[in-house]
Design a protein around this motif. Structure first.
Motif, PDB file in Angstrom:
ATOM      1  N   UNK A 106      -6.627 -46.946 -22.312  1.00  0.00           N
ATOM      2  CA  UNK A 106      -5.314 -47.577 -22.203  1.00  0.00           C
ATOM      3  C   UNK A 106      -5.293 -48.462 -20.961  1.00  0.00           C
ATOM      4  N   UNK A 107      -4.884 -49.696 -21.149  1.00  0.00           N
ATOM      5  CA  UNK A 107      -4.727 -50.605 -20.022  1.00  0.00           C
ATOM      6  C   UNK A 107      -3.246 -50.920 -19.843  1.00  0.00           C
ATOM      7  N   UNK A 108      -2.820 -50.959 -18.573  1.00  0.00           N
ATOM      8  CA  UNK A 108      -1.417 -51.169 -18.249  1.00  0.00           C
ATOM      9  C   UNK A 108      -1.266 -52.439 -17.423  1.00  0.00           C
ATOM     10  N   UNK A 109      -0.244 -53.231 -17.752  1.00  0.00           N
ATOM     11  CA  UNK A 109       0.019 -54.486 -17.050  1.00  0.00           C
ATOM     12  C   UNK A 109       1.479 -54.498 -16.627  1.00  0.00           C
ATOM     13  N   UNK A 110       1.703 -54.400 -15.324  1.00  0.00           N
ATOM     14  CA  UNK A 110       3.065 -54.394 -14.785  1.00  0.00           C
ATOM     15  C   UNK A 110       3.497 -55.801 -14.413  1.00  0.00           C
ATOM     16  N   UNK A 111       4.781 -56.053 -14.565  1.00  0.00           N
ATOM     17  CA  UNK A 111       5.341 -57.352 -14.196  1.00  0.00           C
ATOM     18  C   UNK A 111       6.817 -57.187 -13.865  1.00  0.00           C
ATOM     19  N   UNK A 112       7.412 -58.261 -13.321  1.00  0.00           N
ATOM     20  CA  UNK A 112       8.847 -58.265 -13.085  1.00  0.00           C
ATOM     21  C   UNK A 112       9.276 -58.110 -11.642  1.00  0.00           C
ATOM     22  N   UNK A 113       8.333 -57.907 -10.747  1.00  0.00           N
ATOM     23  CA  UNK A 113       8.685 -57.787  -9.353  1.00  0.00           C
ATOM     24  C   UNK A 113       9.153 -59.115  -8.777  1.00  0.00           C
ATOM     25  N   UNK A 114       9.645 -59.065  -7.548  1.00  0.00           N
ATOM     26  CA  UNK A 114      10.096 -60.277  -6.897  1.00  0.00           C
ATOM     27  C   UNK A 114      10.890 -59.976  -5.649  1.00  0.00           C
ATOM     28  N   UNK A 115      11.535 -61.012  -5.148  1.00  0.00           N
ATOM     29  CA  UNK A 115      12.365 -60.910  -3.947  1.00  0.00           C
ATOM     30  C   UNK A 115      13.830 -60.931  -4.370  1.00  0.00           C
ATOM     31  N   UNK A 116      14.600 -59.973  -3.881  1.00  0.00           N
ATOM     32  CA  UNK A 116      16.009 -59.878  -4.232  1.00  0.00           C
ATOM     33  C   UNK A 116      16.787 -59.410  -3.019  1.00  0.00           C
ATOM     34  N   UNK A 117      18.031 -59.816  -2.944  1.00  0.00           N
ATOM     35  CA  UNK A 117      18.885 -59.366  -1.845  1.00  0.00           C
ATOM     36  C   UNK A 117      19.381 -57.946  -2.105  1.00  0.00           C
ATOM     37  N   UNK A 118      19.714 -57.259  -1.035  1.00  0.00           N
ATOM     38  CA  UNK A 118      20.275 -55.916  -1.156  1.00  0.00           C
ATOM     39  C   UNK A 118      21.500 -55.950  -2.067  1.00  0.00           C
ATOM     40  N   UNK A 119      21.571 -54.960  -2.937  1.00  0.00           N
ATOM     41  CA  UNK A 119      22.652 -54.899  -3.909  1.00  0.00           C
ATOM     42  C   UNK A 119      22.311 -55.543  -5.238  1.00  0.00           C
ATOM     43  N   UNK A 120      21.209 -56.265  -5.271  1.00  0.00           N
ATOM     44  CA  UNK A 120      20.802 -56.953  -6.486  1.00  0.00           C
ATOM     45  C   UNK A 120      20.042 -56.058  -7.447  1.00  0.00           C
ATOM     46  N   UNK A 121      19.543 -56.668  -8.518  1.00  0.00           N
ATOM     47  CA  UNK A 121      18.868 -55.938  -9.580  1.00  0.00           C
ATOM     48  C   UNK A 121      17.555 -56.623  -9.961  1.00  0.00           C
ATOM     49  N   UNK A 122      16.647 -55.820 -10.448  1.00  0.00           N
ATOM     50  CA  UNK A 122      15.398 -56.300 -11.032  1.00  0.00           C
ATOM     51  C   UNK A 122      15.047 -55.387 -12.191  1.00  0.00           C
ATOM     52  N   UNK A 123      14.309 -55.921 -13.162  1.00  0.00           N
ATOM     53  CA  UNK A 123      13.772 -55.088 -14.227  1.00  0.00           C
ATOM     54  C   UNK A 123      12.265 -55.247 -14.271  1.00  0.00           C
ATOM     55  N   UNK A 124      11.578 -54.149 -14.088  1.00  0.00           N
ATOM     56  CA  UNK A 124      10.128 -54.134 -14.187  1.00  0.00           C
ATOM     57  C   UNK A 124       9.718 -53.777 -15.613  1.00  0.00           C
ATOM     58  N   UNK A 125       8.612 -54.349 -16.031  1.00  0.00           N
ATOM     59  CA  UNK A 125       8.045 -54.043 -17.340  1.00  0.00           C
ATOM     60  C   UNK A 125       6.601 -53.617 -17.167  1.00  0.00           C
TER      61      UNK A 125
END
Length: 120
Positions: free
Chosen positions: A1-20
């Protein structure tokens, strides 16, 4: 099984991100999947896990702010991160193949990591 993560970044406090985390292989639906994170100078720590049937658990530090989910049809696990704090800054790793209450050492498969930076 190979896994590929994505979705990171720079965000201000209180913000949101979704990782996949996209997985290859036909065994994804039977795997416990998890997210870990590692901040600079610190050990890698557990964030959240999801069982093959959709059961979830979270580290106390993210409970109520993060939501893990999976789409077995797409071989993908997600981590929705809301109300982000500067202390959430870390490289986030997806992992698979461990037990639901397992520790870092229990997981056989690891993605490459994606950087999440939360500015104050």
């Amino acid at each position: 099984v190979q896994l590929q993560a994505s979705g990171g970044g720079l965000v201000q406090a209180g913000g949101s991100l979704r990782l996949s985390c996209a997985a290859s292989g036909r065994t994804f639906s039977s795997l416990v999947m998890a997210w870990f994170r590692q901040a600079p100078g610190k050990e890698r720590e557990f964030v959240s896990a999801v069982s093959w049937s959709g059961g979830t658990r979270y580290a106390d530090s993210v409970k109520g702010r993060f939501t893990i989910s999976r789409d077995n049809a797409k071989n993908t696990v997600y981590l929705q991160m809301n109300s982000l704090k500067p202390e959430d800054t870390a490289v986030y790793y997806c992992a698979g193949g461990g037990s639901y209450y397992g520790t870092l050492a229990d997981f056989a498969y690891w993605g490459q990591g994606t950087q999440v930076t939360v500015s104050s």
